[in-house]
Design an enzyme around this catalytic site. Structure first.
Site, PDB file in Angstrom:
ATOM      1  N   HIS A   8     -51.322 -14.447  15.551  1.00 50.06           N
ATOM      2  CA  HIS A   8     -51.020 -12.571  15.370  1.00 50.06           C
ATOM      3  C   HIS A   8     -51.509 -12.203  14.095  1.00 50.06           C
ATOM      4  CE1 HIS A   8     -47.513 -14.496  14.352  1.00 50.06           C
ATOM      5  NE2 HIS A   8     -46.838 -13.101  13.709  1.00 50.06           N
ATOM      6  N   GLU A  44     -40.186  -6.393  18.181  1.00 51.98           N
ATOM      7  CA  GLU A  44     -41.413  -6.304  17.923  1.00 51.98           C
ATOM      8  C   GLU A  44     -42.170  -5.928  19.131  1.00 51.98           C
ATOM      9  OE1 GLU A  44     -42.571 -10.447  17.932  1.00 51.98           O
ATOM     10  OE2 GLU A  44     -42.028 -11.157  19.539  1.00 51.98           O
ATOM     11  N   GLN A  55     -48.742  -7.287  16.506  1.00 52.87           N
ATOM     12  CA  GLN A  55     -47.482  -7.664  16.400  1.00 52.87           C
ATOM     13  C   GLN A  55     -46.917  -6.309  15.473  1.00 52.87           C
ATOM     14  OE1 GLN A  55     -45.716 -10.609  13.921  1.00 52.87           O
ATOM     15  NE2 GLN A  55     -44.439 -11.104  15.540  1.00 52.87           N
ATOM     16  N   HIS A  79     -47.872 -10.011   7.813  1.00 56.10           N
ATOM     17  CA  HIS A  79     -48.221 -10.982   7.825  1.00 56.10           C
ATOM     18  C   HIS A  79     -49.037 -11.509   8.990  1.00 56.10           C
ATOM     19  CE1 HIS A  79     -45.252 -11.151  11.016  1.00 56.10           C
ATOM     20  NE2 HIS A  79     -45.707 -12.276  11.304  1.00 56.10           N
ATOM     21  N   GLU A 129     -46.947 -17.487   8.600  1.00 58.12           N
ATOM     22  CA  GLU A 129     -46.875 -17.406   9.661  1.00 58.12           C
ATOM     23  C   GLU A 129     -47.450 -19.577  10.274  1.00 58.12           C
ATOM     24  OE1 GLU A 129     -45.424 -14.867  12.077  1.00 58.12           O
ATOM     25  OE2 GLU A 129     -43.511 -16.451  12.792  1.00 58.12           O
TER      26      GLU A 129
END
Lengths: 147, 147
Positions: A8, A44, A55, A79, A129
């Site tokens: 994502h 989210e 996201q 991110h 992440e």
């Protein structure tokens, strides 16, 4: 370790519903998952884009990392989440390379995934992440632990 | 129109070879394509991540958009590229919705793709690139032009 896929891209937004409507209007995107992550202080909405997700993240408290990002930078990419077969083994590999980690051990993310963040100072300024998606691991034809 | 996939995430970096080595060392990533785009004033290396790419971008002149981004923000995510079936048709759809565009007509990107950038003011602060990859269009089972 190996990055298997872009899981994502996480956008920090000030108004989640406005961001959802915007992506619906422009791109016909639909919400495939919603979740509130109390630990991260975010709400989210995940929009499916192929096998990946866009996201959208709205902070739920002023001291959350996404709230601080918004205060510093305004809305934008917060991110990038990369799929890996095994987050714990990946953290071991990275630790042995001297990579600075935000999460020393995997923790629960959304969609039932195990996740861990690396420090942006170690990744060209990008907050990365690692995401282990249990619904995908079952399908993998490759060994879970690479040499 | 519809976003078919995350085609790539574009990182602005100050030193392309250092960024390539970094991703090789940490993630075992390998370069699948290199190209210099004179119009954009960048040199790129594409690292394959599943069916998507991590795109590393180093400016080749001080007045290029990526050089200005680096001067303003430092290294980080510069833009996100989404795959679409038809960039020209997508631009028509977006124009009819009043969306602000950077590129009014599709132009040549890397890997032989046709691309167009949308204005970040219209996309939650995120610079979005639409990418039509001719090597994928041939495989699509869906109609190229949606109603």
């Amino acid at each position: 370790m190996r990055l298997q896929r872009i899981d994502h891209v996480g956008y920090a937004v000030t108004d989640l519903e406005e961001a959802v409507r915007h992506h619906q209007r422009l791109f016909g995107a639909t919400v495939s998952h919603r979740e509130e992550l109390q630990r991260d202080g975010v709400r989210e909405a995940l929009l499916a884009v192929g096998d990946s997700y866009l996201q959208l993240l709205e902070p739920t408290r002023d001291d959350s990392p996404v709230a601080r990002f918004l205060a510093r930078n305004g809305p934008g990419v917060h991110h990038v989440g990369y799929g890996v077969a095994d987050v714990a083994a990946s953290l071991d590999d990275l630790r042995s390379l001297g990579v600075r980690l935000v999460d020393e051990v995997p923790r629960h993310g959304s969609r039932g995934c195990m996740v861990a963040f690396l420090h942006p100072k170690n990744a060209m300024g990008v907050l990365v992440e690692l995401v282990e998606d249990p619904s995908l691991v079952a399908d993998l034809s490759e060994p879970l632990h690479e040499a």
